[in-house]
Design an enzyme around this catalytic site. Structure first.
Site, short mmCIF file in Angstrom:
data_model
loop_
_atom_site.label_atom_id
_atom_site.label_comp_id
_atom_site.label_asym_id
_atom_site.label_seq_id
_atom_site.Cartn_x
_atom_site.Cartn_y
_atom_site.Cartn_z
N GLY B 58 0.78 -0.88 -0.16
CA GLY B 58 -0.16 0.48 -0.51
C GLY B 58 0.98 1.29 -0.22
O GLY B 58 1.99 1.23 -0.29
N SER B 59 0.62 2.77 -0.47
CA SER B 59 1.20 3.39 -0.01
C SER B 59 0.65 4.22 1.08
O SER B 59 0.38 3.60 1.61
CB SER B 59 0.61 4.10 -1.75
OG SER B 59 0.47 4.19 -2.93
N GLY B 60 1.37 5.43 1.01
CA GLY B 60 1.55 6.07 2.94
C GLY B 60 2.74 6.15 3.16
O GLY B 60 2.88 5.61 4.67
N HIS B 61 3.26 5.23 3.09
CA HIS B 61 4.54 4.44 3.41
C HIS B 61 6.14 4.70 3.41
O HIS B 61 6.83 3.96 3.43
CB HIS B 61 5.17 2.55 3.15
CG HIS B 61 3.28 1.98 4.16
ND1 HIS B 61 3.25 2.40 5.49
CD2 HIS B 61 3.03 1.65 3.73
CE1 HIS B 61 2.24 1.49 5.50
NE2 HIS B 61 1.58 0.75 4.65
N LYS B 109 5.57 -8.01 2.52
CA LYS B 109 5.43 -7.24 3.88
C LYS B 109 4.43 -7.89 4.61
O LYS B 109 3.05 -8.54 3.81
CB LYS B 109 5.20 -5.65 4.10
CG LYS B 109 6.86 -5.52 3.52
CD LYS B 109 6.01 -3.28 4.34
CE LYS B 109 5.09 -2.83 4.02
NZ LYS B 109 4.51 -2.43 2.68
N ASP B 114 -1.36 -8.00 0.69
CA ASP B 114 0.14 -8.82 -0.02
C ASP B 114 0.56 -9.41 -0.46
O ASP B 114 0.42 -9.91 -1.64
CB ASP B 114 0.93 -7.39 0.72
CG ASP B 114 0.95 -6.53 0.53
OD1 ASP B 114 -0.33 -5.39 0.35
OD2 ASP B 114 1.36 -5.75 1.82
N HIS B 223 -0.40 1.25 10.19
CA HIS B 223 -0.97 1.86 9.10
C HIS B 223 -2.38 2.38 10.65
O HIS B 223 -3.44 2.33 10.26
CB HIS B 223 -2.35 0.85 8.63
CG HIS B 223 -1.41 -0.17 8.20
ND1 HIS B 223 -1.31 -1.23 7.97
CD2 HIS B 223 -1.37 0.59 6.40
CE1 HIS B 223 -0.08 -1.83 6.36
NE2 HIS B 223 -0.29 -0.82 6.17
#
Lengths: 336, 336
Positions: B58-61, B109, B114, B223
């Site tokens: 996911g994006s945001g990391h 991860k 994922d 998250h």
């Protein structure tokens, strides 16, 4: 006194001291902290036959300046308390520790405290026979004569001055040459910043300025000093256009000019948002017929935990391109 | 829909797309975005004779994972929407684009989405004759079986897996060897995080979880998933002790063991505070008779704009030291 607030902090009075120890602890073999000071220098300073390049200023702008100490950039940096100039004594010790006999370039951000204390220090070391030249960075196009400044403020463009002057010194150039390339960056760089939120200083534990839920401030300084305009929040593209236009108006570049750009985070801004700004910045430069030679995105010159960003544009020629891409090895900037 | 909030953002629906374009715009000669996907690969992928190393999530990391694409690390990375897995189709395109015929290591991860989507993608590419091996990173010592996870979560230790596997692949090792060193990192690494504040997702525009003015959360996920304990805010030294002790209890290292450490910012944490944490971390390791071989401080695996940090400790032997210090040239990590 321990202020209860949302920071990773022990005592606000100790934060700079503890930060500096934490920086040294990342590379204990590469740094030396001068005893009883807030000055960090390369462990191998002064380097025989090399002009020293030093900088410094208030803390709260990390990684500036200690993060830029290392091969190809600074020989040392003095850290003041948060948003306060280092003392003249500390600047003096810094310069002395970095002088191999070839002289020292002092890269000064244009704030009254920094300028005054560096000047005092330079008078003292010159009496001892040390050659010092100075460049004063004043890249912030937002305002003349701000809260702590006569003339324009020195902000993120300073990093490019560190890089170019540091690379020239690493080549073995003499002091006048190192000063010349530092000044060349200054003559060709402009920056404009904005804040989504205020920063919170450790000492006060409350916002430095008030900004409404739906407000932003354009032209903000890196200490939260007032900018040019407080306005309703805008889309990232509009904000990027405001910042970029202000810088381009100031620089007045010819079509086809090559530039290096920095989208700089203010400390509390996630990278995702900085990349969104970079996307629009590069489109705008393309629209203006400018050629981006290199584009940096990250936290280079921050304002504690402020959310926001600045846009820096620097016109480059062959000489600056060579210096800005020369090898560098510091905690905050590394290039092979 | 444009949510009015304090982010540098246009439309929340476009933020990942615009971010990826903004990343490519930093190094247009080095990256290629696969058409109609959120997948970035090296422009020269696949590299003849080299095992491909890929990751995603996911994006945001950010900078994970696209920031680690380049020489000596990843060949490509798939970005999902914010905090959502990339699709199986995107993982499939990623793997195919990075396979030179020598096979591909997928660094996953441990999140259910994922893992599931990578598995589906791998089944598809294996039918086409591509060799794929997988390592699943689960370094978060805080909790078993979290909101999106069976078993432990994969967090900041993933960066060390990228680095070691990427360096081994760059040496020309075969797929099994590249997998082996990735797994070796996983077997020797632990991480524990904490939050001072919640993150705010672009879509919702409000905090993911509520945390009182004087509260922090220990063991938080990247998250904003619940951690182990919500507690009154503590001094930085106490927080560092909580995180470090949790990791050391899990790793159970012998005295004299060499380690690499990461003090990782969650996205909204200024570097000043991370260095304060690093100072105490290094003292604690010294107290435990451990030898820090290398200490990283910065934003490596973030959670949007969350304020907080994590502490990662990885035991290293001569092989891992060589791999972790091998040359690397990516937007987020560079070493000569």
């Amino acid at each position: 006194m321990w202020v209860r607030m949302k920071k990773l902090i022990n005592d606000p009075d100790d934060i700079v001291d503890e930060m500096l120890d934490g920086i040294v602890a990342t590379h204990p073999d590469r740094f030396r902290r001068l005893p009883d000071t807030q000055v960090l220098v390369r462990d191998d300073a002064p380097l025989d036959g090399k002009v020293g390049v030093v900088s410094g200023g208030g803390s709260g702008h990390e990684p500036a300046h200690a993060g830029y100490v290392g091969d190809g950039m600074l020989d040392g940096a003095a850290a003041g308390d948060v948003f306060s100039s280092p003392t003249a004594d500390e600047f003096e010790e810094l310069i002395e520790a970095c002088d191999s006999g070839e002289g020292v370039l002092a890269v000064v951000k244009n704030y009254e405290g920094d300028v005054m204390n560096f000047e005092t220090a330079i008078e003292l070391v010159e009496m001892e026979g040390t050659d010092v030249e100075t460049v004063v960075v004043n890249d912030d196009v937002a305002v003349e004569d701000s809260l702590y400044t006569s003339g324009r403020r020195g902000v993120c463009g300073t990093i490019l001055v560190h890089k170019a002057a540091g690379a020239k010194a690493a080549e073995g150039a003499d002091l006048k040459e190192v000063q010349r390339v530092g000044q060349k960056v200054i003559d060709n760089v402009g920056t404009m910043g904005m804040a989504l939120t205020s920063c919170v200083t450790p000492e006060k534990g409350e916002p430095t300025f008030d900004l409404g839920e739906d407000e932003i401030e354009l032209g903000i300084g890196i200490h939260g000093e007032p900018g040019t305009e407080r306005t309703d929040i805008m889309r990232a593209d509009e904000i990027t256009e405001e910042l970029t236009t202000a810088v381009l108006d100031d620089l007045d570049l010819d079509e086809g000019q090559e530039v290096v750009t920095i989208v700089n985070g203010m400390g509390g801004t996630p990278q995702m948002e900085l990349f969104v700004v970079n996307r629009r910045l590069q489109e705008l430069l393309d629209d203006h017929g400018l050629e981006t030679w290199d584009a940096w995105v990250g936290d280079y010159m921050t304002s504690l935990d402020m959310a926001g960003c600045s846009v820096t544009i620097c016109a480059v020629d062959e000489e600056l391109k060579e210096l800005l891409s020369a090898p560098v090895n510091t905690p905050a900037l590394t290039a092979p």
